[in-house]
Design an enzyme around this catalytic site. Structure first.
Site, PDB file in Angstrom:
ATOM      1  N   LYS A 124       0.830  -1.200   0.000  1.00 49.20           N
ATOM      2  CA  LYS A 124       0.000   0.000   0.000  1.00 49.20           C
ATOM      3  C   LYS A 124       0.874   1.265   0.000  1.00 49.20           C
ATOM      4  O   LYS A 124       0.701   2.171  -0.801  1.00 49.20           O
ATOM      5  CB  LYS A 124      -0.918   0.011   1.227  1.00 49.20           C
ATOM      6  CG  LYS A 124      -1.800  -1.217   1.376  1.00 49.20           C
ATOM      7  CD  LYS A 124      -2.849  -1.331   0.309  1.00 49.20           C
ATOM      8  CE  LYS A 124      -3.879  -2.413   0.624  1.00 49.20           C
ATOM      9  NZ  LYS A 124      -3.326  -3.770   0.721  1.00 49.20           N
ATOM     10  N   LYS A 159      -8.623   1.680   4.158  1.00 46.69           N
ATOM     11  CA  LYS A 159      -8.153   0.296   4.200  1.00 46.69           C
ATOM     12  C   LYS A 159      -6.899   0.190   5.057  1.00 46.69           C
ATOM     13  O   LYS A 159      -6.137   1.153   5.193  1.00 46.69           O
ATOM     14  CB  LYS A 159      -7.853  -0.207   2.786  1.00 46.69           C
ATOM     15  CG  LYS A 159      -6.871   0.655   1.995  1.00 46.69           C
ATOM     16  CD  LYS A 159      -6.801   0.208   0.539  1.00 46.69           C
ATOM     17  CE  LYS A 159      -5.926   1.136  -0.300  1.00 46.69           C
ATOM     18  NZ  LYS A 159      -5.887   0.723  -1.726  1.00 46.69           N
ATOM     19  N   ARG A 232     -15.283  -3.113  -4.686  1.00 49.83           N
ATOM     20  CA  ARG A 232     -13.996  -3.789  -4.768  1.00 49.83           C
ATOM     21  C   ARG A 232     -13.946  -4.655  -6.020  1.00 49.83           C
ATOM     22  O   ARG A 232     -14.849  -5.450  -6.264  1.00 49.83           O
ATOM     23  CB  ARG A 232     -13.757  -4.656  -3.536  1.00 49.83           C
ATOM     24  CG  ARG A 232     -13.771  -3.894  -2.224  1.00 49.83           C
ATOM     25  CD  ARG A 232     -13.756  -4.844  -1.038  1.00 49.83           C
ATOM     26  NE  ARG A 232     -14.934  -5.700  -1.036  1.00 49.83           N
ATOM     27  CZ  ARG A 232     -15.097  -6.752  -0.243  1.00 49.83           C
ATOM     28  NH1 ARG A 232     -14.149  -7.078   0.609  1.00 49.83           N
ATOM     29  NH2 ARG A 232     -16.202  -7.471  -0.299  1.00 49.83           N
ATOM     30  N   GLU A 280      -1.783   0.617  -5.829  1.00 48.96           N
ATOM     31  CA  GLU A 280      -0.980  -0.332  -5.056  1.00 48.96           C
ATOM     32  C   GLU A 280       0.203  -0.804  -5.887  1.00 48.96           C
ATOM     33  O   GLU A 280       0.172  -0.772  -7.120  1.00 48.96           O
ATOM     34  CB  GLU A 280      -1.811  -1.553  -4.621  1.00 48.96           C
ATOM     35  CG  GLU A 280      -2.862  -1.256  -3.579  1.00 48.96           C
ATOM     36  CD  GLU A 280      -3.484  -2.513  -2.980  1.00 48.96           C
ATOM     37  OE1 GLU A 280      -2.924  -3.613  -3.172  1.00 48.96           O
ATOM     38  OE2 GLU A 280      -4.534  -2.385  -2.325  1.00 48.96           O
ATOM     39  N   ASN A 282       2.212  -4.329  -5.800  1.00 50.36           N
ATOM     40  CA  ASN A 282       2.198  -5.665  -5.207  1.00 50.36           C
ATOM     41  C   ASN A 282       3.504  -6.397  -5.510  1.00 50.36           C
ATOM     42  O   ASN A 282       3.842  -6.609  -6.680  1.00 50.36           O
ATOM     43  CB  ASN A 282       1.013  -6.465  -5.756  1.00 50.36           C
ATOM     44  CG  ASN A 282      -0.312  -5.827  -5.393  1.00 50.36           C
ATOM     45  OD1 ASN A 282      -0.848  -6.067  -4.331  1.00 50.36           O
ATOM     46  ND2 ASN A 282      -0.838  -4.981  -6.286  1.00 50.36           N
TER      47      ASN A 282
END
Length: 315
Positions: A124, A159, A232, A280, A282
């Protein structure tokens, strides 16, 4: 050559969609041998990092996709490379595994993604390094700051920094009668750091996963489109994955990140883009190889295998 993959338990992997299996198959079809281990199988003794591993023989059958050999005790330096593909949660045991893998690096092992880079790039918080591509965002433990951010932007996503698969992601509007309890719940009453981002309405068109492999941008993304009534797009939350060519903005973001992330030792990265905004980065076990390959015809696993072999030969 021999390659070792740090994985979740093999029976839990779903061959019809699993990126780690796609990686292993791409190496096996080129004549290389792949070994599997779980993170608890790694240990350090008397200056050497070793692991209990099992040779896998892979099939094309997505139900019975492998057979495993006997357990072998091997030094990690005996492999051409070690691939860290353990899924989150990114807890302290995960961190300890990166310490062990970093010790293996000092002994001469090649590890991807690099253990230090995995620790440095919180999935994040890593967007802060590329803030020119980021929508208005706040990271804090202070509930009052989160409340002020909601008042300012009126429609916000909140979040935790350690979530995956869409877990504990809340959309909060300024008029939401539950906004106080949502902020308190996500932040554990200020005990946990959270991220708040201005809501991006283009989520209806999908949360786009863009893959970066050894500094190269895969030319297709997987747009994870939310199911009706959901904000989402995560596949784990019921989103529908649709492969599509990169837009000019997607490519701009991907190319800006690909070089620096590869220089940091991140062989495979999955960045998430909603609309025109990076959300994001990842780095633990990025997915979507299978979906993009099947829908677009682009051989993502092949690109990965070529990049990995090039990196190993360059060492």
């Amino acid at each position: 050559m021999d390659f070792a993959f740090v994985l979740d338990p093999l029976p839990l992997l779903k061959a019809y969609k699993d990126t780690s299996i796609a990686m292993m198959r791409a190496l096996a079809v080129r004549g290389h041998r792949v070994y599997a281990l779980e993170q608890q199988a790694i240990y350090w003794r008397d200056g050497a990092t070793r692991a209990h591993v099992r040779l896998l023989v892979l099939t094309e059958d997505d139900h019975d996709w492998y057979s495993a050999g006997d357990v072998e005790d091997r030094a990690l330096t005996t492999f051409a490379a070690v691939l860290m593909r353990k899924d989150p949660p990114f807890d302290m045991e995960y961190v300890y595994s990166t310490y062990l893998l970093e010790a293996a690096e000092r002994e001469g092992a090649r590890v991807f993604n690099r253990p230090r880079a995995i620790r440095d790039y919180n999935e994040k918080m890593a967007i802060a390094e590329f803030r020119q591509f980021v929508a208005p965002t706040l990271v804090t433990r202070d509930g009052a700051l989160v409340q002020a951010f909601i008042d300012e932007h009126r429609d916000v996503i909140v979040k935790p920094l350690d979530g995956m698969g869409g877990t504990s992601i809340f959309r909060v509007r300024d008029s939401d009668p539950n906004r106080n309890v949502i902020v308190e719940t996500v932040s554990h009453l200020g005990a946990r750091t959270v991220m708040a981002q201005r809501f991006i309405p283009e989520i209806v068109d999908g949360d786009k996963r863009i893959l970066l492999i050894a500094g190269e941008v895969v030319p297709y993304s997987l747009a994870r489109i939310p199911k009706p009534g959901e904000t989402r797009g995560n596949l784990a939350a019921g989103g529908r994955g649709v492969a599509q060519p990169l837009s000019p903005r997607d490519r701009e973001i991907g190319e800006a990140l690909a070089g620096p992330l590869w220089e940091a030792g991140l062989l495979v990265v999955g960045i998430d883009v909603i609309g025109s905004w990076l959300t994001e980065v990842n780095v633990t076990s990025p997915t979507c190889f299978v979906e993009i390959s099947e829908q677009s015809g682009f051989d993502v696993g092949g690109l990965f295998a070529t990049a990995l072999l090039r990196a190993v030969h360059r060492a």
